[in-house]
Write a protein that holds these residues in place. Structure first.
Motif, PDB file in Angstrom:
ATOM      1  N   TRP A 147       0.834  -1.198   0.000  1.00 20.68           N
ATOM      2  CA  TRP A 147       0.000   0.000   0.000  1.00 20.68           C
ATOM      3  C   TRP A 147       0.871   1.251   0.000  1.00 20.68           C
ATOM      4  CZ3 TRP A 147      -4.784   0.379  -1.404  1.00 20.68           C
ATOM      5  CH2 TRP A 147      -5.660  -0.690  -1.234  1.00 20.68           C
ATOM      6  N   ASN A 148       1.990   1.231   0.751  1.00 18.40           N
ATOM      7  CA  ASN A 148       2.897   2.370   0.725  1.00 18.40           C
ATOM      8  C   ASN A 148       3.434   2.616  -0.682  1.00 18.40           C
ATOM      9  OD1 ASN A 148       2.713   2.568   3.592  1.00 18.40           O
ATOM     10  ND2 ASN A 148       4.779   3.386   3.635  1.00 18.40           N
ATOM     11  N   ALA A 149       3.770   1.529  -1.384  1.00 16.31           N
ATOM     12  CA  ALA A 149       4.276   1.662  -2.750  1.00 16.31           C
ATOM     13  C   ALA A 149       3.216   2.282  -3.650  1.00 16.31           C
ATOM     14  CB  ALA A 149       4.703   0.299  -3.282  1.00 16.31           C
ATOM     15  N   ALA A 150       1.972   1.841  -3.500  1.00 18.73           N
ATOM     16  CA  ALA A 150       0.883   2.374  -4.320  1.00 18.73           C
ATOM     17  C   ALA A 150       0.628   3.846  -4.015  1.00 18.73           C
ATOM     18  CB  ALA A 150      -0.391   1.563  -4.099  1.00 18.73           C
ATOM     19  N   THR A 151       0.972   4.271  -2.814  1.00 16.91           N
ATOM     20  CA  THR A 151       0.740   5.652  -2.404  1.00 16.91           C
ATOM     21  C   THR A 151       1.881   6.576  -2.802  1.00 16.91           C
ATOM     22  OG1 THR A 151      -0.532   4.875  -0.486  1.00 16.91           O
ATOM     23  CG2 THR A 151       0.231   7.153  -0.427  1.00 16.91           C
ATOM     24  N   PHE A 152       3.121   6.122  -2.658  1.00 11.54           N
ATOM     25  CA  PHE A 152       4.264   7.033  -2.744  1.00 11.54           C
ATOM     26  C   PHE A 152       5.161   6.847  -3.961  1.00 11.54           C
ATOM     27  CE2 PHE A 152       3.394   6.785   1.911  1.00 11.54           C
ATOM     28  CZ  PHE A 152       2.994   8.103   2.068  1.00 11.54           C
ATOM     29  N   ILE A 153       4.986   5.797  -4.744  1.00 12.86           N
ATOM     30  CA  ILE A 153       5.771   5.647  -5.962  1.00 12.86           C
ATOM     31  C   ILE A 153       4.971   6.235  -7.116  1.00 12.86           C
ATOM     32  CG2 ILE A 153       6.825   4.019  -7.572  1.00 12.86           C
ATOM     33  CD1 ILE A 153       7.376   2.165  -5.282  1.00 12.86           C
ATOM     34  N   ALA A 154       5.566   7.171  -7.831  1.00 12.61           N
ATOM     35  CA  ALA A 154       4.867   7.883  -8.905  1.00 12.61           C
ATOM     36  C   ALA A 154       4.344   6.902  -9.955  1.00 12.61           C
ATOM     37  CB  ALA A 154       5.804   8.895  -9.558  1.00 12.61           C
ATOM     38  N   THR A 504     -17.744   7.498  -3.879  1.00 16.62           N
ATOM     39  CA  THR A 504     -16.348   7.931  -3.964  1.00 16.62           C
ATOM     40  C   THR A 504     -15.461   6.813  -4.512  1.00 16.62           C
ATOM     41  OG1 THR A 504     -16.656   9.427  -2.080  1.00 16.62           O
ATOM     42  CG2 THR A 504     -14.396   8.840  -2.650  1.00 16.62           C
ATOM     43  N   SER A 505     -15.667   5.596  -4.045  1.00 18.45           N
ATOM     44  CA  SER A 505     -14.824   4.476  -4.480  1.00 18.45           C
ATOM     45  C   SER A 505     -15.101   4.089  -5.929  1.00 18.45           C
ATOM     46  CB  SER A 505     -15.011   3.272  -3.554  1.00 18.45           C
ATOM     47  OG  SER A 505     -16.354   2.805  -3.566  1.00 18.45           O
ATOM     48  N   ASP A 506     -16.359   4.178  -6.363  1.00 18.99           N
ATOM     49  CA  ASP A 506     -16.669   3.887  -7.774  1.00 18.99           C
ATOM     50  C   ASP A 506     -15.971   4.891  -8.694  1.00 18.99           C
ATOM     51  OD1 ASP A 506     -18.193   1.659  -7.271  1.00 18.99           O
ATOM     52  OD2 ASP A 506     -20.134   2.673  -7.452  1.00 18.99           O
ATOM     53  N   ALA A 510     -12.839   4.024 -11.407  1.00 18.79           N
ATOM     54  CA  ALA A 510     -12.948   4.371 -12.826  1.00 18.79           C
ATOM     55  C   ALA A 510     -11.927   5.419 -13.258  1.00 18.79           C
ATOM     56  CB  ALA A 510     -14.356   4.876 -13.128  1.00 18.79           C
ATOM     57  N   GLY A 511     -11.283   6.079 -12.296  1.00 17.61           N
ATOM     58  CA  GLY A 511     -10.353   7.146 -12.613  1.00 17.61           C
ATOM     59  C   GLY A 511      -8.908   6.696 -12.625  1.00 17.61           C
ATOM     60  N   THR A 512      -8.027   7.566 -12.185  1.00 22.92           N
ATOM     61  CA  THR A 512      -6.585   7.283 -12.228  1.00 22.92           C
ATOM     62  C   THR A 512      -6.124   6.392 -11.082  1.00 22.92           C
ATOM     63  OG1 THR A 512      -6.063   9.267 -10.925  1.00 22.92           O
ATOM     64  CG2 THR A 512      -6.146   9.491 -13.335  1.00 22.92           C
ATOM     65  N   GLN A 513      -6.951   6.202 -10.075  1.00 22.82           N
ATOM     66  CA  GLN A 513      -6.621   5.393  -8.898  1.00 22.82           C
ATOM     67  C   GLN A 513      -5.390   5.943  -8.176  1.00 22.82           C
ATOM     68  OE1 GLN A 513      -6.644   1.119  -9.307  1.00 22.82           O
ATOM     69  NE2 GLN A 513      -8.347   1.134 -10.748  1.00 22.82           N
ATOM     70  N   ASN A 514      -5.286   7.255  -8.124  1.00 24.90           N
ATOM     71  CA  ASN A 514      -4.197   7.924  -7.444  1.00 24.90           C
ATOM     72  C   ASN A 514      -4.609   8.180  -5.996  1.00 24.90           C
ATOM     73  OD1 ASN A 514      -2.696  10.339  -6.379  1.00 24.90           O
ATOM     74  ND2 ASN A 514      -1.621  10.111  -8.335  1.00 24.90           N
ATOM     75  N   ILE A 515      -3.924   7.557  -5.063  1.00 20.94           N
ATOM     76  CA  ILE A 515      -4.319   7.634  -3.660  1.00 20.94           C
ATOM     77  C   ILE A 515      -4.130   9.042  -3.101  1.00 20.94           C
ATOM     78  CG2 ILE A 515      -3.728   6.830  -1.339  1.00 20.94           C
ATOM     79  CD1 ILE A 515      -3.242   4.059  -2.581  1.00 20.94           C
ATOM     80  N   ALA A 517      -4.422  11.817  -4.733  1.00 21.66           N
ATOM     81  CA  ALA A 517      -5.526  12.620  -5.267  1.00 21.66           C
ATOM     82  C   ALA A 517      -6.812  12.338  -4.503  1.00 21.66           C
ATOM     83  CB  ALA A 517      -5.715  12.343  -6.753  1.00 21.66           C
ATOM     84  N   LEU A 518      -7.001  11.094  -4.085  1.00 20.40           N
ATOM     85  CA  LEU A 518      -8.182  10.741  -3.286  1.00 20.40           C
ATOM     86  C   LEU A 518      -8.157  11.479  -1.952  1.00 20.40           C
ATOM     87  CD1 LEU A 518     -10.704   9.018  -2.641  1.00 20.40           C
ATOM     88  CD2 LEU A 518      -9.145   7.231  -1.847  1.00 20.40           C
ATOM     89  N   TRP A 519      -6.995  11.508  -1.308  1.00 23.72           N
ATOM     90  CA  TRP A 519      -6.888  12.236  -0.049  1.00 23.72           C
ATOM     91  C   TRP A 519      -7.168  13.722  -0.263  1.00 23.72           C
ATOM     92  CZ3 TRP A 519      -4.071  11.228   4.930  1.00 23.72           C
ATOM     93  CH2 TRP A 519      -4.163   9.883   5.292  1.00 23.72           C
TER      94      TRP A 519
END
Length: 537
Positions: A147-154, A504-506, A510-515, A517-519
């Protein structure tokens, strides 16, 4: 620590308050809230003093609140992992000093690691006491790192948590294990002229050299100093011979692990072993996650009583926010074994109430039928080859994840007990009821990598993620079980919260799945900036 932060931030109970009682936070209080959520700490006195001066030059509280949210997002957005795995260098800031940024990057990264670690039900390795050096190789925080990788790796998407082929581990600074007596002890065990593995007849024997075949202790032993980054690495794997008859054949493995030579014969199944790696499906097939959730005692799975239910139970909870049963009674009735034979078939397959759980857990578990936990042991006997009972003399030091080859044809339907089940194609099915009652039924063709793809395609994976962020912010847990199973009648407040999470999750899926950006979206919402989190209800 996360519970303490939540207790501080949620000063008033949310339930029972009407929208008329809602009021936006003062900008300075909002800064403390979002700062704590991002970094896990409180702003320094110097920061709060600077903020007061900064806000004095901004007209209107709405504009001030927007400004402090941007400061919190500046910390989050600037905390990132470079291509070499280290934290990126501080960027120019009109508010934070370079020293503050460097400090906040690490605090933010570790705060998210703690948050993500709390999402996993299990954090201890399913191992025997004598395999005490497993923790010298694998971090307990290993699953959270995906999860950290999905959050902090571009460029990473949230779906990469369950789809990546990478293995992640922390990069840590001095002091670290490579300069400690612990590594020296570890190397001593590796340098034995014989090493073997146990559990289910899996054995490895090294050549008569001073180095364990294909494995460099300096490369695989984890560091224990302060975290300075996140390393994405290819799986460290080796191959070994698996046999039913213990130690009937010794094998030599080349120093780079690329080839295997028999001292006597070439029979048996060649198994791939992972000490630091993933068998696919991101975190789902990673050595840390499987070794925390797969019992060491089931051995090779047989498709009947012995399947990886501990693992599938954890996957349903950790990834989809589902508890058992995740199917309705009618679903269980439809899954009762049609050719059930009393005393031969697994007893639970004859009852609808039992199959409410087993029809969900067992087909998911069979997608990792080819995985098993084994252990490496030093052998004190230096003899080569040949048969004979030479026992398991020596010192046990670490478990590893073993992956059986697929060299048998697929089964033709349900099996009661199959001794070759673990050697057949690791097919399965993702089968459960979603948060809206819809029946999710996704076939899994080929192992844990396909399982990850199936999970990443569901709405529940993203709803589960968003609900956990929402709980972290507000202290409120959103129930994502099928209402027909949970039996819960939601209040209007609970229904509105669930609707917010789902919508919000839908959109996120469907979008970029950028965590990050979600925050940003959640921080800029009216409910987050409200004193008592009113608005999402």
């Amino acid at each position: 620590m996360l519970k303490t932060i939540a207790a501080i931030l949620i000063s008033l109970p949310l339930y029972g308050l009407s929208p008329a009682q809602a009021a936006p936070l003062h900008p300075q209080a909002l800064f403390k809230r979002c700062f704590a959520h991002v970094t896990g700490t409180v702003p320094s006195y110097e920061m709060t003093t600077r903020l007061q001066t900064r806000l004095a030059g901004i007209s209107g509280e709405d504009a001030q609140r927007s400004n402090v949210i941007n400061l919190c997002l500046e910390i989050l957005n600037n905390t990132s992992i470079a291509s070499n795995g280290s934290f990126t260098a501080p960027v120019s800031s009109t508010f934070f000093t370079s020293a503050e940024q460097s400090d906040l990057f690490v605090k933010t990264y570790l705060n998210f690691e703690r948050l993500y670690a709390s999402w996993f039900a299990k954090s201890l390795y399913v191992t025997r006491d004598d395999y005490r050096l497993t923790s010298y190789v694998l971090d307990r925080e290993g699953p959270a790192l995906y999860w950290n990788a999905a959050t902090f790796i571009a460029g990473q998407k949230a779906s990469s948590v369950v789809t990546t082929a990478q293995f992640y581990r922390p990069i840590r600074g001095a002091p670290n294990l490579t300069s400690s007596t612990s590594l020296a002890y570890f190397k001593t065990l590796y340098s034995s002229s014989r090493a073997q593995t146990d559990i289910g007849g899996i054995f490895v024997v090294s050549p008569t050299t001073t180095t364990y075949p294909g494995l460099d202790p300096n490369a695989i032993v984890r560091h224990v100093g302060p975290t300075v980054g996140l390393e994405a690495m290819a799986s460290t794997s080796f191959q070994s011979l698996a046999r039913r008859d213990p130690l009937s054949t010794y094998f030599s493995i080349s120093s780079d692990g690329s080839s295997l030579t028999s001292y006597t014969n070439n029979s048996g199944n060649l198994v791939t072993g992972y000490l630091t790696g993933t068998a696919g499906g991101g975190v789902l097939g990673s050595a840390p996650y499987v070794m925390m959730n797969l019992s060491t005692y089931i051995g090779a799975q047989d498709g009947g009583l012995k399947v990886a239910r501990d693992w599938s139970t954890s996957v349903m909870g950790d990834m989809l926010c589902k508890t058992t049963p995740a199917l309705r009674y009618a679903d269980g009735a439809g899954a009762v074994q049609s050719n059930f034979v009393n005393g031969v078939s697994p007893p639970f397959r004859g009852a609808a109430s039992c199959m409410q759980c087993h029809a969900n857990l067992d087909p998911l578990a069979t997608s990792i039928r080819n995985l098993q936990i084994s252990g490496i042991t030093e052998i004190s006997d230096n003899r080569k080859g040949g048969g004979g009972d030479q026992g398991l003399a020596g010192t046990a030091f670490t478990d590893f994840l073993a992956k059986w080859p697929t060299n048998q044809p697929a089964e033709t339907g349900l099996v009661d007990k199959d001794t070759n089940f673990h050697l057949r194609p690791p097919s399965g099915k993702l089968y459960y009821r979603s948060f809206d009652g819809a029946l999710v039924s996704v076939p899994i063709a080929n192992g844990v990598a396909d399982t990850g793809v199936a999970i990443a395609g569901t709405r529940d994976f993203y709803a589960c993620m968003v609900s956990r962020y929402y709980k972290y912010f507000t202290g409120h847990e959103v129930n994502l079980m099928d209402p027909a199973i949970s039996g819960l009648t939601l209040t209007s407040t609970q229904a509105n919260e669930k609707n917010y999470v789902v919508t919000t999750s839908d959109n996120f899926k469907a979008g970029t799945q950028n965590i990050k950006a979600l925050w940003s979206t959640m921080f800029n919402s009216a409910w987050y900036q409200d004193a008592t989190f009113q608005g999402a209800q």
